[in-house]
Design an enzyme around this catalytic site. Structure first.
Site, PDB file in Angstrom:
ATOM      1  CG  ASP A  97      -0.208  -0.124   2.533  1.00  0.00           C
ATOM      2  OD1 ASP A  97       0.745  -0.918   2.601  1.00  0.00           O
ATOM      3  OD2 ASP A  97      -0.585   0.562   3.513  1.00  0.00           O
ATOM      4  CD  GLU A 163       3.242  -1.130   7.611  1.00  0.00           C
ATOM      5  OE1 GLU A 163       3.537  -1.142   8.823  1.00  0.00           O
ATOM      6  OE2 GLU A 163       3.325  -0.106   6.893  1.00  0.00           O
TER       7      GLU A 163
END
Length: 423
Positions: A97, A163
């Site tokens: 991400d 994350e």
């Protein structure tokens, strides 16, 4: 175990992991890894919305003949590569991400992507290096898929979304992947991960045995007083005064009760809200903040004392208060035995002088949830151009990584996997 590893190294026991065929594979993969990284950097996606990134990963793993599972923890991808011989299971993790940051770099592959975050239009940027982690693990998958005859066991590739945290109201990240069984079927025996670092020179690997990144917790303290006129404080109970005393008291937990010779710890109040007018003592106040710990016993002590101190201080001044603590991430804990086992591999790959110990970091990583399920080793990979006099921290618009550092990450994870499975 150390003696066994040294003997294996001297006798050529790990020759398969450092043979000429792998060196050829590394040479062939390096330009691909850089190309993948730049494409992912130019097309970043926020947590739980990494649809195109996941599709790119899945297509690549499929092309290698790796068994895949998609849609794990919303957008995660898991690949399974079985070696020609039975054995243990090692997992490798990369986060995929990006962040709500508008890029300020002048790069040919600069991100110009925008999206919506918390109701606002924002720029999107890989300002923490997750694009490099993804590209590195894609490279590892390709190298290992060409060398199944050298794999004694199974390699599980975990491409993890969110994350940096899922959007409000959603689950996500490593915790959700664990809940959905990513560390099972087959059960993982050990897990490895890395994080690029913009302020560590290319070619350098840094690590710490034991607690390496902090557990992150959030807390909310609610204080109840008694409202009165600002000119007559004796007729009320001031929640702002109580809040100030609580904030001061919390810091004595760190300075007077926590054994800081063991590990570092932090309590930070990030926001306080109370009152509406200059001449009114309000009825209530609320504080929110974060706790960072690197030792489980210290974490338990700090949590216990925060709750006790909050309630007691408020009572001493005639009010009431509650302290609610919520988990964000666990301690990123590198199992010392596993670190000792794998250190010779890192030293062989990077050179002994380039593998360095470091102090603990009070930042947090949800890789820690995987380490709660199996022994893990999380280390840091240099991404700063050697000799650079100015590097920019992670999570900033000027964050930048030198692509030449990526191949060392490929080599490290590849050879750690092979060495671990062949022990």
């Amino acid at each position: 175990m150390k003696k066994i590893l040294v003997a294996l190294l001297l006798s050529g026991g790990f020759a398969l992991a450092q043979g000429p065929n792998l060196q050829k594979d590394y040479s062939q993969i390096e330009s691909k890894v850089v190309e993948w990284r730049r494409d992912i950097h130019q097309n970043p996606e926020l947590g739980n919305r990494e649809f195109k990134t996941a599709e790119k990963i899945a297509e690549h793993l499929k092309s290698l003949g790796i068994e895949i599972q998609t849609g794990v923890a919303h957008t995660g991808v898991v690949g399974l590569l079985k070696g020609d011989q039975p054995g243990k299971v090692v997992a490798l993790r990369a986060d995929i991400d990006a962040l709500p940051v508008t890029e300020r770099n002048d790069l040919s592959f600069k991100s110009t992507v925008t999206s919506e975050f918390l109701g606002e239009k924002v720029g999107v940027m890989h300002a923490c290096g997750h694009d490099t982690h993804t590209a590195i693990l894609m490279g590892v998958a390709e190298v290992l898929s060409k060398n199944k005859d050298k794999i004694k066991g199974t390699v599980k590739f975990i491409f993890q979304p969110a994350e940096e945290g899922p959007p409000p109201g959603e689950e996500g990240g490593a915790l959700l992947m664990v809940k959905e069984g990513v560390m099972e079927n087959p059960k993982v025996d050990a897990i490895f991960g890395l994080h690029i670092n913009s302020q560590t020179p290319v070619g350098t690997i840094r690590y710490k045995s034991g607690g390496t990144m902090a557990a992150a917790q959030s807390f909310t303290i609610k204080v109840k007083g008694k409202q009165s006129h600002g000119s007559q404080p004796w007729s009320g109970v001031d929640p702002i005064l109580i809040s100030a005393k609580i904030i001061d008291g919390l810091q004595t937990i760190i300075s007077r009760e926590a054994n800081l010779t063991n590990e570092a710890a932090v309590i930070t109040v990030g926001k306080i809200k109370s009152g509406v007018r200059f001449n009114i003592i309000p009825e209530s106040a609320e504080m929110i903040g974060t706790i960072r710990t690197l030792d489980y016993d210290m974490k338990d002590l700090i949590n216990k004392r925060m709750i006790e101190m909050t309630e007691t201080i408020a009572k001493a001044y005639g009010g009431e208060a509650t302290c609610e603590i919520k988990e964000a991430t666990e301690i990123t804990y590198n199992e010392p035995t596993l670190v000792d086992q794998m250190l010779p591999t890192l030293q062989r790959v990077a050179g002994t002088a380039s593998v360095q110990t470091q102090k603990a970091i009070t930042g947090a990583e949800d890789f820690s949830y995987f380490q709660k399920e199996a022994p893990g080793f999380f280390f840091f990979l240099g991404g700063m151009t050697p000799g650079n006099t100015e590097s920019f921290p992670h999570h900033t618009p000027d964050f930048k990584i030198d692509d030449s550092g990526l191949i060392l990450g490929v080599k490290a994870l590849t050879e750690m996997s092979l060495d671990y499975l062949n022990m």
